[in-house]
Design a protein around this motif. Structure first.
Motif, PDB file in Angstrom:
ATOM      1  N   VAL A 139       0.849  -1.189   0.000  1.00  0.00           N
ATOM      2  CA  VAL A 139       0.000   0.000   0.000  1.00  0.00           C
ATOM      3  C   VAL A 139       0.887   1.242   0.000  1.00  0.00           C
ATOM      4  CG1 VAL A 139      -1.759   1.325   1.229  1.00  0.00           C
ATOM      5  CG2 VAL A 139      -1.855  -1.183   1.221  1.00  0.00           C
ATOM      6  N   ILE A 140       0.700   2.086  -1.011  1.00  0.00           N
ATOM      7  CA  ILE A 140       1.405   3.359  -1.073  1.00  0.00           C
ATOM      8  C   ILE A 140       0.454   4.449  -0.632  1.00  0.00           C
ATOM      9  CG2 ILE A 140       2.450   5.082  -2.609  1.00  0.00           C
ATOM     10  CD1 ILE A 140       3.452   2.773  -4.336  1.00  0.00           C
ATOM     11  N   ASP A 141       0.858   5.235   0.364  1.00  0.00           N
ATOM     12  CA  ASP A 141       0.044   6.355   0.851  1.00  0.00           C
ATOM     13  C   ASP A 141       0.777   7.649   0.489  1.00  0.00           C
ATOM     14  OD1 ASP A 141      -1.180   8.399   2.413  1.00  0.00           O
ATOM     15  OD2 ASP A 141      -2.017   6.867   3.731  1.00  0.00           O
ATOM     16  N   LEU A 142       0.262   8.363  -0.523  1.00  0.00           N
ATOM     17  CA  LEU A 142       0.913   9.579  -1.002  1.00  0.00           C
ATOM     18  C   LEU A 142       0.652  10.783  -0.106  1.00  0.00           C
ATOM     19  CD1 LEU A 142       0.213   9.175  -4.830  1.00  0.00           C
ATOM     20  CD2 LEU A 142       2.385   8.813  -3.637  1.00  0.00           C
ATOM     21  N   ASN A 143      -0.363  10.688   0.753  1.00  0.00           N
ATOM     22  CA  ASN A 143      -0.603  11.780   1.704  1.00  0.00           C
ATOM     23  C   ASN A 143       0.337  11.689   2.895  1.00  0.00           C
ATOM     24  OD1 ASN A 143      -2.576  12.985   0.196  1.00  0.00           O
ATOM     25  ND2 ASN A 143      -4.289  12.354   1.489  1.00  0.00           N
ATOM     26  N   GLU A 144       0.574  10.461   3.344  1.00  0.00           N
ATOM     27  CA  GLU A 144       1.425  10.257   4.514  1.00  0.00           C
ATOM     28  C   GLU A 144       2.867   9.911   4.139  1.00  0.00           C
ATOM     29  OE1 GLU A 144       0.468  10.930   7.535  1.00  0.00           O
ATOM     30  OE2 GLU A 144      -1.545  11.442   6.823  1.00  0.00           O
ATOM     31  N   SER A 158      10.844  10.671   1.311  1.00  0.00           N
ATOM     32  CA  SER A 158      11.090  12.089   1.547  1.00  0.00           C
ATOM     33  C   SER A 158      10.027  12.874   0.772  1.00  0.00           C
ATOM     34  CB  SER A 158      12.486  12.492   1.062  1.00  0.00           C
ATOM     35  OG  SER A 158      12.532  12.482  -0.361  1.00  0.00           O
ATOM     36  N   GLU A 159       9.928  14.170   1.042  1.00  0.00           N
ATOM     37  CA  GLU A 159       8.919  14.993   0.370  1.00  0.00           C
ATOM     38  C   GLU A 159       9.084  14.947  -1.143  1.00  0.00           C
ATOM     39  OE1 GLU A 159       7.709  19.700  -0.093  1.00  0.00           O
ATOM     40  OE2 GLU A 159       8.655  19.029   1.759  1.00  0.00           O
ATOM     41  N   LYS A 160      10.323  15.063  -1.614  1.00  0.00           N
ATOM     42  CA  LYS A 160      10.550  15.091  -3.056  1.00  0.00           C
ATOM     43  C   LYS A 160      10.388  13.712  -3.680  1.00  0.00           C
ATOM     44  CE  LYS A 160      10.900  19.300  -4.129  1.00  0.00           C
ATOM     45  NZ  LYS A 160       9.822  19.905  -4.934  1.00  0.00           N
ATOM     46  N   GLU A 161      10.794  12.661  -2.972  1.00  0.00           N
ATOM     47  CA  GLU A 161      10.567  11.307  -3.477  1.00  0.00           C
ATOM     48  C   GLU A 161       9.067  11.062  -3.635  1.00  0.00           C
ATOM     49  OE1 GLU A 161      14.472   9.445  -1.164  1.00  0.00           O
ATOM     50  OE2 GLU A 161      12.441   9.056  -0.439  1.00  0.00           O
ATOM     51  N   ASN A 162       8.299  11.516  -2.655  1.00  0.00           N
ATOM     52  CA  ASN A 162       6.848  11.351  -2.698  1.00  0.00           C
ATOM     53  C   ASN A 162       6.242  12.153  -3.857  1.00  0.00           C
ATOM     54  OD1 ASN A 162       4.525  10.190  -1.026  1.00  0.00           O
ATOM     55  ND2 ASN A 162       3.877  12.326  -1.241  1.00  0.00           N
ATOM     56  N   TRP A 186      10.236  19.951  -9.283  1.00  0.00           N
ATOM     57  CA  TRP A 186      11.220  20.804  -8.601  1.00  0.00           C
ATOM     58  C   TRP A 186      10.999  22.298  -8.846  1.00  0.00           C
ATOM     59  CZ3 TRP A 186      12.568  15.764  -8.981  1.00  0.00           C
ATOM     60  CH2 TRP A 186      13.291  15.207  -7.930  1.00  0.00           C
ATOM     61  N   ASN A 187      10.078  22.643  -9.768  1.00  0.00           N
ATOM     62  CA  ASN A 187       9.824  24.045 -10.096  1.00  0.00           C
ATOM     63  C   ASN A 187      11.094  24.784 -10.518  1.00  0.00           C
ATOM     64  OD1 ASN A 187       6.877  24.358  -9.334  1.00  0.00           O
ATOM     65  ND2 ASN A 187       7.726  23.568  -7.418  1.00  0.00           N
ATOM     66  N   LEU A 188      11.930  24.122 -11.293  1.00  0.00           N
ATOM     67  CA  LEU A 188      13.173  24.707 -11.785  1.00  0.00           C
ATOM     68  C   LEU A 188      13.152  24.797 -13.303  1.00  0.00           C
ATOM     69  CD1 LEU A 188      15.800  22.836  -9.557  1.00  0.00           C
ATOM     70  CD2 LEU A 188      14.980  25.180  -9.284  1.00  0.00           C
ATOM     71  N   ASP A 189      13.829  25.792 -13.848  1.00  0.00           N
ATOM     72  CA  ASP A 189      13.930  25.962 -15.290  1.00  0.00           C
ATOM     73  C   ASP A 189      15.041  25.056 -15.804  1.00  0.00           C
ATOM     74  OD1 ASP A 189      14.240  26.715 -17.899  1.00  0.00           O
ATOM     75  OD2 ASP A 189      14.323  28.863 -17.512  1.00  0.00           O
ATOM     76  N   HIS A 201      17.306  11.094  -6.527  1.00  0.00           N
ATOM     77  CA  HIS A 201      16.009  10.835  -5.921  1.00  0.00           C
ATOM     78  C   HIS A 201      15.354   9.585  -6.512  1.00  0.00           C
ATOM     79  CE1 HIS A 201      16.396  14.920  -4.334  1.00  0.00           C
ATOM     80  NE2 HIS A 201      15.433  14.613  -3.506  1.00  0.00           N
ATOM     81  N   MET A 202      15.555   9.356  -7.813  1.00  0.00           N
ATOM     82  CA  MET A 202      14.981   8.173  -8.446  1.00  0.00           C
ATOM     83  C   MET A 202      15.607   6.901  -7.867  1.00  0.00           C
ATOM     84  SD  MET A 202      12.690   7.206 -10.600  1.00  0.00           S
ATOM     85  CE  MET A 202      12.371   8.573 -11.726  1.00  0.00           C
ATOM     86  N   ALA A 203      16.912   6.919  -7.647  1.00  0.00           N
ATOM     87  CA  ALA A 203      17.589   5.753  -7.090  1.00  0.00           C
ATOM     88  C   ALA A 203      17.080   5.458  -5.678  1.00  0.00           C
ATOM     89  CB  ALA A 203      19.104   5.979  -7.073  1.00  0.00           C
TER      90      ALA A 203
END
Length: 234
Positions: A139-144, A158-162, A186-189, A201-203
């Motif tokens: 079970v993956i919980d994306l909120n928690e 982590s927040e970014k992994e999620n 990431w909101n980056l250009d 992060h993918m690893a």
């Protein structure tokens, strides 16, 4: 009649805060406001609003601290950072921390309204996604921000992994490019930054998902990544 979006303004300078509130209300928005980090933190976590305009340096918790707390408890909340600082490291820190945009003071009324309109359009168009998913008995919980396996063990994201996993699942089997991930997660250009942070992060994400679920994330060489839904047992 469509109700106007409510915008929370957290800014300790009374003159600046009044100017922002007046500008937003002139633009047709409803506003609520806080004058320091303490009241700002409480309102950010408990009030109902569509967008947060968040100053960085103020008494009490800083804008970065409020942003971090907000992204844990209200993932997906739209935020525009406000600051007199123009240094690149501050902009990157805010955007990497989950802000949708960054505006450097002083700014014009037209610029502020244009940024607000743009962020509200983008966040309104974000596809809704179920917070929980069952894959291969886990079970993956994306909120928690965790995955719990059938044997009872679990791993925390982590927040970014999620956020990365949420975006991949939400793409519904579409290949998402690295440039798209940098912009949307990431909101980056991507034209202005070279980074290996996606690979890192993918690893980490794949190692936490376990071999079977990690195999659902397909690397499209030279293109990006694609999440394929596991086949359900017959």
């Amino acid at each position: 009649m469509i109700e106007s979006p409510t915008i929370l303004v957290i800014e300790d300078d009374p003159a600046v805060r009044t100017g922002i509130v007046d500008t937003l209300e002139y633009g047709g928005y409803k506003t609520i406001e806080a004058a320091d980090g303490h009241s700002g933190m409480k309102m950010a976590l408990q009030s109902s609003y569509r967008l947060l305009l968040l100053d960085i340096v103020m008494p009490g918790p800083s804008g970065f601290e409020i942003l971090a707390a907000l992204k844990k408890s209200r993932p997906g909340q739209a935020v525009i950072m406000l600051s007199a600082r123009g240094e690149e490291q501050d902009r990157v820190k805010g955007l990497v921390g989950g802000a949708d945009d960054y505006v450097v003071k002083p700014f014009s009324m037209k610029e502020l309204l244009a940024r607000v309109d743009a962020v509200l359009r983008r966040t309104h168009e974000r596809p809704s996604l179920s917070p929980t998913h069952n894959f291969h008995g886990a079970v993956i919980d994306l909120n928690e921000c965790f995955i719990k396996f059938s044997d009872g063990s679990r791993a925390e994201f982590s927040e970014k992994e999620n956020s990365l996993l949420r975006y991949l699942i939400g793409a519904s089997g579409r290949t998402v490019t690295r440039a798209e991930i940098l912009r949307q997660v990431w909101n980056l250009d991507p034209e202005r930054i070279e980074t290996r942070t996606i690979d890192m992060h993918m690893a980490h994400l794949r190692s936490k998902l376990g071999k079977r679920i990690a195999s659902c994330i397909i690397t499209e060489r030279g293109k990006g990544y694609r999440f394929i839904q596991p086949e359900k047992p017959e």
